[in-house]
Scaffold this motif. Sequence first.
Motif, PDB file in Angstrom:
ATOM      1  N   PRO A 127       0.808  -1.231   0.000  1.00 36.66           N
ATOM      2  CA  PRO A 127       0.000   0.000   0.000  1.00 36.66           C
ATOM      3  C   PRO A 127       0.835   1.273   0.000  1.00 36.66           C
ATOM      4  O   PRO A 127       0.445   2.274  -0.606  1.00 36.66           O
ATOM      5  CB  PRO A 127      -0.845  -0.122   1.276  1.00 36.66           C
ATOM      6  N   LEU A 128       2.004   1.245   0.629  1.00 38.76           N
ATOM      7  CA  LEU A 128       2.849   2.434   0.634  1.00 38.76           C
ATOM      8  C   LEU A 128       3.431   2.687  -0.744  1.00 38.76           C
ATOM      9  O   LEU A 128       3.494   3.841  -1.200  1.00 38.76           O
ATOM     10  CB  LEU A 128       3.967   2.278   1.668  1.00 38.76           C
ATOM     11  N   ARG A 129       3.857   1.638  -1.441  1.00 37.43           N
ATOM     12  CA  ARG A 129       4.383   1.813  -2.798  1.00 37.43           C
ATOM     13  C   ARG A 129       3.311   2.400  -3.714  1.00 37.43           C
ATOM     14  O   ARG A 129       3.571   3.323  -4.490  1.00 37.43           O
ATOM     15  CB  ARG A 129       4.868   0.476  -3.354  1.00 37.43           C
TER      16      ARG A 129
ATOM     17  N   THR B 155      -3.520   3.016   3.472  1.00 37.86           N
ATOM     18  CA  THR B 155      -3.736   3.992   2.401  1.00 37.86           C
ATOM     19  C   THR B 155      -4.662   5.104   2.850  1.00 37.86           C
ATOM     20  O   THR B 155      -4.392   6.293   2.614  1.00 37.86           O
ATOM     21  CB  THR B 155      -4.321   3.283   1.161  1.00 37.86           C
ATOM     22  N   ASP B 156      -5.757   4.736   3.505  1.00 39.57           N
ATOM     23  CA  ASP B 156      -6.730   5.749   3.938  1.00 39.57           C
ATOM     24  C   ASP B 156      -6.101   6.738   4.925  1.00 39.57           C
ATOM     25  O   ASP B 156      -6.298   7.956   4.813  1.00 39.57           O
ATOM     26  CB  ASP B 156      -7.946   5.072   4.581  1.00 39.57           C
ATOM     27  N   HIS B 157      -5.369   6.211   5.885  1.00 39.78           N
ATOM     28  CA  HIS B 157      -4.758   7.084   6.892  1.00 39.78           C
ATOM     29  C   HIS B 157      -3.676   7.974   6.281  1.00 39.78           C
ATOM     30  O   HIS B 157      -3.545   9.149   6.638  1.00 39.78           O
ATOM     31  CB  HIS B 157      -4.164   6.251   8.029  1.00 39.78           C
ATOM     32  N   LEU B 158      -2.889   7.411   5.358  1.00 42.17           N
ATOM     33  CA  LEU B 158      -1.853   8.216   4.711  1.00 42.17           C
ATOM     34  C   LEU B 158      -2.470   9.337   3.883  1.00 42.17           C
ATOM     35  O   LEU B 158      -1.995  10.479   3.905  1.00 42.17           O
ATOM     36  CB  LEU B 158      -0.969   7.324   3.843  1.00 42.17           C
ATOM     37  N   ARG B 159      -3.516   9.019   3.146  1.00 42.30           N
ATOM     38  CA  ARG B 159      -4.194  10.047   2.356  1.00 42.30           C
ATOM     39  C   ARG B 159      -4.673  11.184   3.259  1.00 42.30           C
ATOM     40  O   ARG B 159      -4.448  12.368   2.964  1.00 42.30           O
ATOM     41  CB  ARG B 159      -5.404   9.445   1.629  1.00 42.30           C
ATOM     42  N   TYR B 160      -5.322  10.807   4.344  1.00 39.86           N
ATOM     43  CA  TYR B 160      -5.884  11.810   5.242  1.00 39.86           C
ATOM     44  C   TYR B 160      -4.800  12.695   5.840  1.00 39.86           C
ATOM     45  O   TYR B 160      -4.910  13.927   5.863  1.00 39.86           O
ATOM     46  CB  TYR B 160      -6.673  11.109   6.347  1.00 39.86           C
ATOM     47  N   LEU B 161      -3.723  12.083   6.317  1.00 39.88           N
ATOM     48  CA  LEU B 161      -2.696  12.855   7.013  1.00 39.88           C
ATOM     49  C   LEU B 161      -1.825  13.668   6.056  1.00 39.88           C
ATOM     50  O   LEU B 161      -1.370  14.759   6.407  1.00 39.88           O
ATOM     51  CB  LEU B 161      -1.830  11.917   7.859  1.00 39.88           C
TER      52      LEU B 161
ATOM     53  N   PRO C 132       2.926  12.529  14.444  1.00 40.14           N
ATOM     54  CA  PRO C 132       1.791  11.619  14.428  1.00 40.14           C
ATOM     55  C   PRO C 132       2.172  10.315  13.743  1.00 40.14           C
ATOM     56  O   PRO C 132       3.120  10.284  12.939  1.00 40.14           O
ATOM     57  CB  PRO C 132       0.734  12.375  13.628  1.00 40.14           C
ATOM     58  N   ALA C 133       1.442   9.242  14.028  1.00 36.92           N
ATOM     59  CA  ALA C 133       1.835   7.938  13.506  1.00 36.92           C
ATOM     60  C   ALA C 133       0.632   7.123  13.059  1.00 36.92           C
ATOM     61  O   ALA C 133      -0.486   7.282  13.563  1.00 36.92           O
ATOM     62  CB  ALA C 133       2.605   7.157  14.571  1.00 36.92           C
ATOM     63  N   VAL C 134       0.900   6.231  12.110  1.00 38.01           N
ATOM     64  CA  VAL C 134      -0.029   5.176  11.731  1.00 38.01           C
ATOM     65  C   VAL C 134       0.628   3.869  12.155  1.00 38.01           C
ATOM     66  O   VAL C 134       1.782   3.602  11.786  1.00 38.01           O
ATOM     67  CB  VAL C 134      -0.313   5.174  10.217  1.00 38.01           C
TER      68      VAL C 134
ATOM     69  N   LEU D 144      -4.823   3.543  13.880  1.00 33.33           N
ATOM     70  CA  LEU D 144      -4.613   2.101  13.835  1.00 33.33           C
ATOM     71  C   LEU D 144      -4.952   1.568  12.446  1.00 33.33           C
ATOM     72  O   LEU D 144      -6.010   1.871  11.889  1.00 33.33           O
ATOM     73  CB  LEU D 144      -5.495   1.403  14.878  1.00 33.33           C
ATOM     74  N   ALA D 145      -4.051   0.754  11.895  1.00 32.04           N
ATOM     75  CA  ALA D 145      -4.262   0.140  10.583  1.00 32.04           C
ATOM     76  C   ALA D 145      -4.310  -1.370  10.748  1.00 32.04           C
ATOM     77  O   ALA D 145      -3.330  -1.980  11.191  1.00 32.04           O
ATOM     78  CB  ALA D 145      -3.150   0.542   9.619  1.00 32.04           C
TER      79      ALA D 145
END
Length: 334
Positions: free
Chosen positions: A178-180, A292-298, A260-262, A284-285
């Motif tokens: 998901p990060l790639r 992906t959702d958390h990265l997009r948001y942050l 902040p962290a995921v 929390l993932a």
Amino acid sequence: MKVFYWVADYSGCGYYRCLLPGSELAKRGHDVMADGRVVPDEAKNGECDVIVGQRVCTEGASHTWQKLARTARGTKLVFETDDDLLSVDPSNKAAHRFYDEDMRRRYVANMAVADLVTTTTEALAERCAEINPNVVVLPNQVPAWLLEHERPVANDLVTIGWRGGASHARDFGELARPLRQFLQHPDFRDRAELHCMGADYTPRVASNHGRTRWTGWHEAVGDFLRAVDFDLAVIPLRPSPFNDCKSDLALLEMSALGIPAVVSGYHGSPYRVLKGYADPVAHLASRASDWTDHLRYLVDNDEAREQLGKQAREWAAGRTIEGNAWRWEEAYRS
């Protein structure tokens, strides 16, 4: 008290479990010594109130430890361990080879004869209690200066950061795909980057468009912490008996820096166990789509990152060694 720390390493484990609490105890007037090779004669001769042995399990060290258990009258032997070394995942090849059957046998025998076992989490304490019922949980703490430190800024990208060693290959696998995909997405390829500190996992997310960089290890933990330039951190863990006993140190470091962290939120994760106070300071993932959702948001929300980082720092303020050294004093005196 006169305390001798028999340190197993001078990296993160030795720093957080021996050197950092030891330095704070010294500031409080205790006589503290530390060595990573030999036990000094004054400790062997019963002149120390406490000898802390960090995960003692090599053949020579075990011989000394067992002799101390027989002869060091009036000296409390404290066996310190911050990982479940009986459950090292085979994927961590170097550690799995090192902690072979003989090493694990000595690890158990040395823990069994200690007057006290100290460790980092309730989950690990439960496993240690099967070997020695006298267990005290001393959660990892961080130095208070982190709360005031202003982290460096590398560039105008949103830096997604990961920190850790080569033992996290399978843990990083929880995040790699998901990060790639995120880093190479047209909406984010020119706005975000991955910065790995420690082991280099950037090839696992490399693409024609995704931006990555890597910084190797620093000689001292403090130097590493001062160099962290993340805007947000990713802390993946793969479900395993070993990881179930891990501490929240990675999250604590990032939180103290206001980052902040995921984090992995599978059932049994040290971060899900912290649910209730970790919720305000980390996302929390549990599935690939969660990352992906958390990265997009942050990445899209500067204000959300700032607020989450502020909440994280407020939480970490209760986890400094300066404010919690009394836990070590109490444990050693008990």
